[in-house]
Design a protein around this motif. Structure first.
Motif, short mmCIF file in Angstrom:
data_model
loop_
_atom_site.label_atom_id
_atom_site.label_comp_id
_atom_site.label_asym_id
_atom_site.label_seq_id
_atom_site.Cartn_x
_atom_site.Cartn_y
_atom_site.Cartn_z
N PRO A 195 -2.97 6.69 7.09
CA PRO A 195 -3.01 5.92 5.84
C PRO A 195 -2.44 6.75 4.68
O PRO A 195 -2.33 7.98 4.78
N ASP A 196 -2.08 6.07 3.60
CA ASP A 196 -1.59 6.81 2.44
C ASP A 196 -2.73 7.56 1.76
O ASP A 196 -3.89 7.49 2.21
N GLU A 197 -2.43 8.28 0.71
CA GLU A 197 -3.44 9.13 0.05
C GLU A 197 -4.62 8.34 -0.51
O GLU A 197 -5.72 8.86 -0.65
N ALA A 198 -4.40 7.07 -0.82
CA ALA A 198 -5.48 6.21 -1.34
C ALA A 198 -6.27 5.54 -0.21
O ALA A 198 -7.23 4.82 -0.46
N GLY A 199 -5.86 5.79 1.04
CA GLY A 199 -6.57 5.22 2.18
C GLY A 199 -6.05 3.87 2.64
O GLY A 199 -6.65 3.22 3.48
N TYR A 200 -4.91 3.44 2.09
CA TYR A 200 -4.33 2.15 2.47
C TYR A 200 -3.27 2.34 3.56
O TYR A 200 -2.65 3.40 3.67
N SER A 201 -3.04 1.27 4.29
CA SER A 201 -2.03 1.29 5.34
C SER A 201 -0.64 1.42 4.73
O SER A 201 -0.33 0.80 3.72
N LYS A 202 0.21 2.22 5.36
CA LYS A 202 1.60 2.34 4.93
C LYS A 202 2.44 1.19 5.47
O LYS A 202 3.57 1.00 5.04
N MET A 203 1.92 0.44 6.42
CA MET A 203 2.65 -0.68 7.01
C MET A 203 2.33 -1.95 6.24
O MET A 203 1.23 -2.12 5.73
N PRO A 204 3.30 -2.88 6.17
CA PRO A 204 3.14 -4.05 5.32
C PRO A 204 2.09 -5.06 5.78
O PRO A 204 1.46 -5.69 4.95
N PRO A 244 -2.22 -1.51 14.84
CA PRO A 244 -3.09 -1.12 13.73
C PRO A 244 -4.47 -0.66 14.21
O PRO A 244 -4.99 -1.15 15.21
N ASN A 245 -5.05 0.27 13.48
CA ASN A 245 -6.41 0.75 13.73
C ASN A 245 -7.29 0.37 12.55
O ASN A 245 -6.81 0.16 11.43
N LYS A 246 -8.58 0.31 12.76
CA LYS A 246 -9.51 -0.10 11.71
C LYS A 246 -9.53 0.85 10.52
O LYS A 246 -9.86 0.44 9.41
N ASP A 247 -9.16 2.11 10.72
CA ASP A 247 -9.18 3.09 9.63
C ASP A 247 -7.88 3.09 8.82
O ASP A 247 -7.64 3.99 8.02
N MET A 248 -7.04 2.06 9.00
CA MET A 248 -5.75 1.88 8.31
C MET A 248 -4.65 2.78 8.85
O MET A 248 -3.55 2.81 8.31
N SER A 249 -4.92 3.54 9.90
CA SER A 249 -3.85 4.28 10.57
C SER A 249 -3.22 3.36 11.61
O SER A 249 -3.70 2.23 11.83
N PHE A 270 15.43 5.56 14.75
CA PHE A 270 14.29 5.06 14.00
C PHE A 270 14.23 5.61 12.57
O PHE A 270 13.19 6.08 12.12
N PRO A 271 15.34 5.58 11.83
CA PRO A 271 15.32 6.17 10.49
C PRO A 271 14.31 5.51 9.55
O PRO A 271 13.74 6.17 8.69
N ASP A 272 14.06 4.22 9.76
CA ASP A 272 13.11 3.50 8.92
C ASP A 272 11.66 3.92 9.19
O ASP A 272 10.78 3.71 8.35
N ALA A 273 11.40 4.53 10.33
CA ALA A 273 10.04 4.96 10.66
C ALA A 273 9.72 6.36 10.15
O ALA A 273 8.55 6.72 10.02
N ILE A 274 10.73 7.16 9.83
CA ILE A 274 10.49 8.55 9.40
C ILE A 274 9.61 8.63 8.15
O ILE A 274 8.64 9.39 8.15
N PRO A 275 9.86 7.84 7.09
CA PRO A 275 8.97 7.94 5.92
C PRO A 275 7.54 7.49 6.22
O PRO A 275 6.60 7.97 5.59
N LEU A 276 7.39 6.59 7.17
CA LEU A 276 6.04 6.10 7.52
C LEU A 276 5.27 7.13 8.34
O LEU A 276 4.10 7.39 8.08
N ILE A 277 5.91 7.69 9.35
CA ILE A 277 5.24 8.66 10.21
C ILE A 277 5.21 10.03 9.53
O ILE A 277 4.21 10.74 9.64
#
Length: 111
Positions: A18-27, A46-51, A80-87
C-alpha cells in the motif's frame, strides 16, 4: 487414469505494498488485474491489507535474466513498464534478483 506433466513455464510471486497513507496503489481493489504479454503474463490479486499479490507466469528464458539487476529490470522495462512504479524497483529486485521461478504442473485424471 492419471497423468502429470510439467508445463514449459514458471511462476514467481511479487507484491505491491500500500502507499504511505495505507491505501491501495491499484485503481480498483475489487478486481483481478492482468498484464497479458504474448506467451506470458502477470496477474494481481488484492489483499485485505490493501497490498496486492502479483504473480508472474512466464517461459524459463525470462527467469534466466534474473541473475543480474540489469537483467531483472530489463525484463520489467521491456514488458511491464507500467508496473514498475506500482511494485517499485527496490521491491522488484528484492523479489526477483538471483531467484528462479517455481515449476507448474498439469494434472489430468479421470474416475
Amino acid at each position: 487414469n492419471y497423468s502429470q506433466t510439467y508445463i514449459d513455464a514458471l511462476y514467481m510471486e511479487l507484491s505491491i505494498e500500500p502507499d504511505e497513507a495505507g491505501y491501495s496503489k491499484m485503481p480498483d481493489i475489487n478486481c483481478l488485474h492482468i498484464w497479458p504479454r504474448g506467451n506470458f503474463m502477470m496477474i494481481g490479486l488484492p489483499n485485505k491489507d490493501m497490498s496486492w499479490t502479483i504473480t508472474l507466469f512466464g517461459p524459463k528464458s525470462i527467469y534466466g535474466e534474473f541473475q543480474t539487476a540489469s537483467g531483472v529490470m530489463g525484463v520489467f522495462e521491456k514488458y511491464f513498464p507500467d508496473a514498475i512504479p506500482l511494485i517499485t524497483k527496490k521491491r522488484i529486485l528484492e523479489d526477483c534478483l538471483g531467484k528462479q521461478g517455481y515449476p507448474m504442473v498439469s494434472i489430468k485424471c479421470s474416475p
